[in-house]
Design a protein around this motif. Structure first.
Motif, PDB file in Angstrom:
ATOM      1  N   ILE A 188       0.855  -1.187   0.000  1.00 18.65           N
ATOM      2  CA  ILE A 188       0.000   0.000   0.000  1.00 18.65           C
ATOM      3  C   ILE A 188       0.890   1.235   0.000  1.00 18.65           C
ATOM      4  O   ILE A 188       1.821   1.344   0.801  1.00 18.65           O
ATOM      5  CB  ILE A 188      -0.911   0.030   1.235  1.00 18.65           C
ATOM      6  CG1 ILE A 188      -1.868  -1.157   1.221  1.00 18.65           C
ATOM      7  CG2 ILE A 188      -1.704   1.336   1.290  1.00 18.65           C
ATOM      8  CD1 ILE A 188      -2.713  -1.249   2.472  1.00 18.65           C
ATOM      9  N   GLY A 189       0.612   2.145  -0.895  1.00 19.37           N
ATOM     10  CA  GLY A 189       1.344   3.401  -0.946  1.00 19.37           C
ATOM     11  C   GLY A 189       0.376   4.561  -1.043  1.00 19.37           C
ATOM     12  O   GLY A 189      -0.836   4.395  -0.989  1.00 19.37           O
ATOM     13  N   GLY A 190       0.928   5.729  -1.213  1.00 17.64           N
ATOM     14  CA  GLY A 190       0.101   6.926  -1.309  1.00 17.64           C
ATOM     15  C   GLY A 190       0.913   8.115  -0.865  1.00 17.64           C
ATOM     16  O   GLY A 190       2.121   8.180  -1.082  1.00 17.64           O
ATOM     17  N   ALA A 191       0.269   9.041  -0.217  1.00 20.71           N
ATOM     18  CA  ALA A 191       0.947  10.207   0.333  1.00 20.71           C
ATOM     19  C   ALA A 191       0.417  10.431   1.739  1.00 20.71           C
ATOM     20  O   ALA A 191      -0.661   9.946   2.082  1.00 20.71           O
ATOM     21  CB  ALA A 191       0.694  11.437  -0.544  1.00 20.71           C
ATOM     22  N   PRO A 192       1.160  11.141   2.587  1.00 23.03           N
ATOM     23  CA  PRO A 192       0.653  11.432   3.929  1.00 23.03           C
ATOM     24  C   PRO A 192      -0.713  12.105   3.876  1.00 23.03           C
ATOM     25  O   PRO A 192      -0.980  12.927   3.008  1.00 23.03           O
ATOM     26  CB  PRO A 192       1.717  12.382   4.499  1.00 23.03           C
ATOM     27  CG  PRO A 192       2.971  12.022   3.774  1.00 23.03           C
ATOM     28  CD  PRO A 192       2.526  11.678   2.381  1.00 23.03           C
TER      29      PRO A 192
ATOM     30  N   ARG B  10       5.100  24.496  -2.208  1.00 26.39           N
ATOM     31  CA  ARG B  10       6.110  24.558  -3.263  1.00 26.39           C
ATOM     32  C   ARG B  10       7.434  23.906  -2.867  1.00 26.39           C
ATOM     33  O   ARG B  10       8.334  23.797  -3.703  1.00 26.39           O
ATOM     34  CB  ARG B  10       6.357  26.015  -3.680  1.00 26.39           C
ATOM     35  CG  ARG B  10       5.297  26.544  -4.623  1.00 26.39           C
ATOM     36  CD  ARG B  10       5.519  28.009  -4.972  1.00 26.39           C
ATOM     37  NE  ARG B  10       4.705  28.390  -6.107  1.00 26.39           N
ATOM     38  CZ  ARG B  10       3.400  28.601  -6.058  1.00 26.39           C
ATOM     39  NH1 ARG B  10       2.774  28.474  -4.889  1.00 26.39           N
ATOM     40  NH2 ARG B  10       2.717  28.931  -7.141  1.00 26.39           N
ATOM     41  N   ASP B  11       7.550  23.511  -1.612  1.00 30.65           N
ATOM     42  CA  ASP B  11       8.719  22.736  -1.226  1.00 30.65           C
ATOM     43  C   ASP B  11       8.783  21.503  -2.127  1.00 30.65           C
ATOM     44  O   ASP B  11       7.764  20.861  -2.400  1.00 30.65           O
ATOM     45  CB  ASP B  11       8.599  22.311   0.238  1.00 30.65           C
ATOM     46  CG  ASP B  11       9.692  21.349   0.648  1.00 30.65           C
ATOM     47  OD1 ASP B  11      10.783  21.816   0.994  1.00 30.65           O
ATOM     48  OD2 ASP B  11       9.439  20.124   0.602  1.00 30.65           O
ATOM     49  N   GLU B  12       9.957  21.163  -2.610  1.00 34.55           N
ATOM     50  CA  GLU B  12      10.069  20.107  -3.617  1.00 34.55           C
ATOM     51  C   GLU B  12       9.426  18.797  -3.164  1.00 34.55           C
ATOM     52  O   GLU B  12       8.642  18.181  -3.896  1.00 34.55           O
ATOM     53  CB  GLU B  12      11.538  19.860  -3.969  1.00 34.55           C
ATOM     54  CG  GLU B  12      11.718  18.801  -5.050  1.00 34.55           C
ATOM     55  CD  GLU B  12      13.174  18.577  -5.417  1.00 34.55           C
ATOM     56  OE1 GLU B  12      13.438  17.752  -6.307  1.00 34.55           O
ATOM     57  OE2 GLU B  12      14.053  19.225  -4.805  1.00 34.55           O
ATOM     58  N   THR B  13       9.736  18.367  -1.939  1.00 35.80           N
ATOM     59  CA  THR B  13       9.180  17.102  -1.456  1.00 35.80           C
ATOM     60  C   THR B  13       7.679  17.192  -1.266  1.00 35.80           C
ATOM     61  O   THR B  13       6.929  16.283  -1.651  1.00 35.80           O
ATOM     62  CB  THR B  13       9.845  16.694  -0.132  1.00 35.80           C
ATOM     63  OG1 THR B  13      11.242  16.498  -0.353  1.00 35.80           O
ATOM     64  CG2 THR B  13       9.245  15.403   0.403  1.00 35.80           C
ATOM     65  N   MET B  14       7.206  18.296  -0.679  1.00 35.54           N
ATOM     66  CA  MET B  14       5.773  18.447  -0.444  1.00 35.54           C
ATOM     67  C   MET B  14       5.002  18.465  -1.761  1.00 35.54           C
ATOM     68  O   MET B  14       3.942  17.852  -1.885  1.00 35.54           O
ATOM     69  CB  MET B  14       5.494  19.729   0.345  1.00 35.54           C
ATOM     70  CG  MET B  14       6.015  19.714   1.767  1.00 35.54           C
ATOM     71  SD  MET B  14       5.340  18.337   2.738  1.00 35.54           S
ATOM     72  CE  MET B  14       6.846  17.505   3.220  1.00 35.54           C
ATOM     73  N   PHE B  15       5.527  19.174  -2.747  1.00 34.94           N
ATOM     74  CA  PHE B  15       4.850  19.217  -4.043  1.00 34.94           C
ATOM     75  C   PHE B  15       4.803  17.826  -4.673  1.00 34.94           C
ATOM     76  O   PHE B  15       3.768  17.382  -5.169  1.00 34.94           O
ATOM     77  CB  PHE B  15       5.541  20.191  -4.998  1.00 34.94           C
ATOM     78  CG  PHE B  15       4.990  20.115  -6.397  1.00 34.94           C
ATOM     79  CD1 PHE B  15       3.754  20.663  -6.699  1.00 34.94           C
ATOM     80  CD2 PHE B  15       5.690  19.450  -7.399  1.00 34.94           C
ATOM     81  CE1 PHE B  15       3.220  20.564  -7.987  1.00 34.94           C
ATOM     82  CE2 PHE B  15       5.167  19.344  -8.684  1.00 34.94           C
ATOM     83  CZ  PHE B  15       3.930  19.907  -8.979  1.00 34.94           C
ATOM     84  N   GLU B  16       5.931  17.126  -4.644  1.00 33.40           N
ATOM     85  CA  GLU B  16       5.986  15.810  -5.282  1.00 33.40           C
ATOM     86  C   GLU B  16       5.060  14.809  -4.606  1.00 33.40           C
ATOM     87  O   GLU B  16       4.569  13.877  -5.240  1.00 33.40           O
ATOM     88  CB  GLU B  16       7.421  15.281  -5.294  1.00 33.40           C
ATOM     89  CG  GLU B  16       8.351  16.026  -6.243  1.00 33.40           C
ATOM     90  CD  GLU B  16       7.897  15.943  -7.700  1.00 33.40           C
ATOM     91  OE1 GLU B  16       7.234  14.956  -8.077  1.00 33.40           O
ATOM     92  OE2 GLU B  16       8.202  16.876  -8.461  1.00 33.40           O
ATOM     93  N   MET B  17       4.789  14.991  -3.323  1.00 37.54           N
ATOM     94  CA  MET B  17       3.858  14.086  -2.643  1.00 37.54           C
ATOM     95  C   MET B  17       2.462  14.150  -3.252  1.00 37.54           C
ATOM     96  O   MET B  17       1.701  13.185  -3.176  1.00 37.54           O
ATOM     97  CB  MET B  17       3.795  14.417  -1.147  1.00 37.54           C
ATOM     98  CG  MET B  17       4.998  13.919  -0.369  1.00 37.54           C
ATOM     99  SD  MET B  17       4.859  14.303   1.390  1.00 37.54           S
ATOM    100  CE  MET B  17       6.298  13.426   2.030  1.00 37.54           C
ATOM    101  N   GLY B  18       2.116  15.281  -3.856  1.00 41.84           N
ATOM    102  CA  GLY B  18       0.808  15.412  -4.493  1.00 41.84           C
ATOM    103  C   GLY B  18       0.854  15.349  -6.005  1.00 41.84           C
ATOM    104  O   GLY B  18      -0.185  15.471  -6.664  1.00 41.84           O
ATOM    105  N   ASN B  19       2.031  15.136  -6.558  1.00 41.25           N
ATOM    106  CA  ASN B  19       2.200  15.060  -8.014  1.00 41.25           C
ATOM    107  C   ASN B  19       2.003  13.608  -8.459  1.00 41.25           C
ATOM    108  O   ASN B  19       2.898  12.967  -9.009  1.00 41.25           O
ATOM    109  CB  ASN B  19       3.601  15.567  -8.386  1.00 41.25           C
ATOM    110  CG  ASN B  19       3.774  15.768  -9.875  1.00 41.25           C
ATOM    111  OD1 ASN B  19       2.803  15.753 -10.634  1.00 41.25           O
ATOM    112  ND2 ASN B  19       5.012  15.938 -10.309  1.00 41.25           N
ATOM    113  N   TYR B  20       0.791  13.100  -8.222  1.00 38.30           N
ATOM    114  CA  TYR B  20       0.532  11.669  -8.344  1.00 38.30           C
ATOM    115  C   TYR B  20       0.794  11.112  -9.743  1.00 38.30           C
ATOM    116  O   TYR B  20       1.356  10.025  -9.893  1.00 38.30           O
ATOM    117  CB  TYR B  20      -0.920  11.360  -7.968  1.00 38.30           C
ATOM    118  CG  TYR B  20      -1.393  11.958  -6.675  1.00 38.30           C
ATOM    119  CD1 TYR B  20      -0.675  11.801  -5.492  1.00 38.30           C
ATOM    120  CD2 TYR B  20      -2.587  12.683  -6.620  1.00 38.30           C
ATOM    121  CE1 TYR B  20      -1.129  12.348  -4.301  1.00 38.30           C
ATOM    122  CE2 TYR B  20      -3.046  13.228  -5.437  1.00 38.30           C
ATOM    123  CZ  TYR B  20      -2.318  13.067  -4.280  1.00 38.30           C
ATOM    124  OH  TYR B  20      -2.772  13.611  -3.111  1.00 38.30           O
TER     125      TYR B  20
END
Length: 294
Positions: free
Chosen positions: A6-10, A138-148
């Motif tokens: 199972i994966g996803g984002a926080p 816009r933080d790189e990691t935070m943005f990528e977490m939603g860039n599904y």
């Protein structure tokens, strides 16, 4: 090795799904839920993820019965797809994957509240000050977490579309029983099972004593860089326990912040709805998750 993951984002309900599936007699779910094994190299420098050896990882499934399928999960496996997917495929090219995704703007808002209660001024930028939402998203990691779309494409290419199941947050909130049955069919176990509601975990706490929080954070800034890691974490947890509460003040996005974040994620959302053949137009407007309480 594992049969499914199972994966996803926080803040996309991966923990809740894992707790439900862990009750099924034909499923053996790892404890802890997130061993971070396939992401351990990428996360090796993060305190939350001490690197786990293969033997340590395999020992998590030592008690699996022969009839059970084994699984684990992580909110890091999706946005680290480019590094994680090849490692997973090397162990099991037929791995069944389930990814929980959510309106990326609502996900970021929920994560922002959660992160402020957990890390305060030491959110992603580490600047020692409260981080504005526009900067957070816009933080790189935070943005990528939603860039599904970008990361799911990697899993589709690696494992094939049929081996990857996408579950929307609203599916879980509104049609939990049907969603769990769909997941069970995907991983090859009996979809008929009477689940009990698990204990709530990962509940976000919100600011309750704003002035005290500001004073605490100013004092914390003076000593934080000089403290050992364990003491830093202990102070941040104490801050959360004393100054935040489940019924505290949630941070709500302004219209400008919401519109800006929607524009930021629009290309990814438009691509995703084509990839998974689901109408996600409500992720592109100001319609919010009516059932969300985070």
């Amino acid at each position: 090795m594992i049969d499914f993951c199972i994966g996803g984002a926080p803040k996309c309900a991966t923990t809740a799904v894992a707790k439900y599936l862990g009750q099924h007699p034909d499923i053996f779910f790892s404890e802890p839920k997130e061993p971070y094994f396939y992401a351990s190299e990428a996360l090796n420098k993060q305190v939350m993820s001490p690197r786990m050896s293969r033997s340590e990882y395999e020992s998590l499934f030592a008690n699996k019965a022969e009839h059970q399928v084994a699984g684990e999960g992580s909110t890091y496996y999706l946005h680290l797809a480019e590094r994680v997917a090849p490692l997973m495929a090397a162990d099991n090219p037929d791995l069944k994957l389930i990814f929980c995704v959510r309106d990326p703007v609502e996900r970021a808002r929920s994560h922002y509240n959660y992160a402020f209660s957990r890390m305060g001024p030491y959110m992603p930028n580490g600047a020692g000050r409260p981080m504005p939402f526009a900067e957070f998203v816009r933080d790189e990691t935070m943005f990528e977490m939603g860039n599904y779309a970008k990361h799911l494409e990697t899993y589709f290419d690696t494992f094939g579309r049929d081996n990857v199941l996408i579950v929307l947050f609203t599916d879980i909130r509104k049609n939990l029983s049907d969603t769990l049955s769909r997941i069970c069919r995907h991983i090859g176990v009996d979809p008929q099972f009477d689940y009990r509601k698990p204990e709530t975990t990962n509940r976000t706490k919100y600011p309750k004593y704003h002035r005290t929080i500001r004073q605490f954070d100013r004092a914390l800034n003076l000593v934080y860089p000089h403290l050992p890691v364990k003491m830093r974490n202990a102070l941040l947890l104490k801050r959360r326990d004393l100054l935040f509460a489940v019924d505290g003040d949630k941070y709500q996005l302004t219209d400008e912040e919401r519109a800006d974040a929607r524009a930021l994620y629009r290309p990814s959302v438009e691509k995703l709805q084509t990839m998974i053949d689901r109408d996600l137009s409500h992720w592109l407007t100001d319609d919010r998750e009516k059932t969300s309480s985070h």
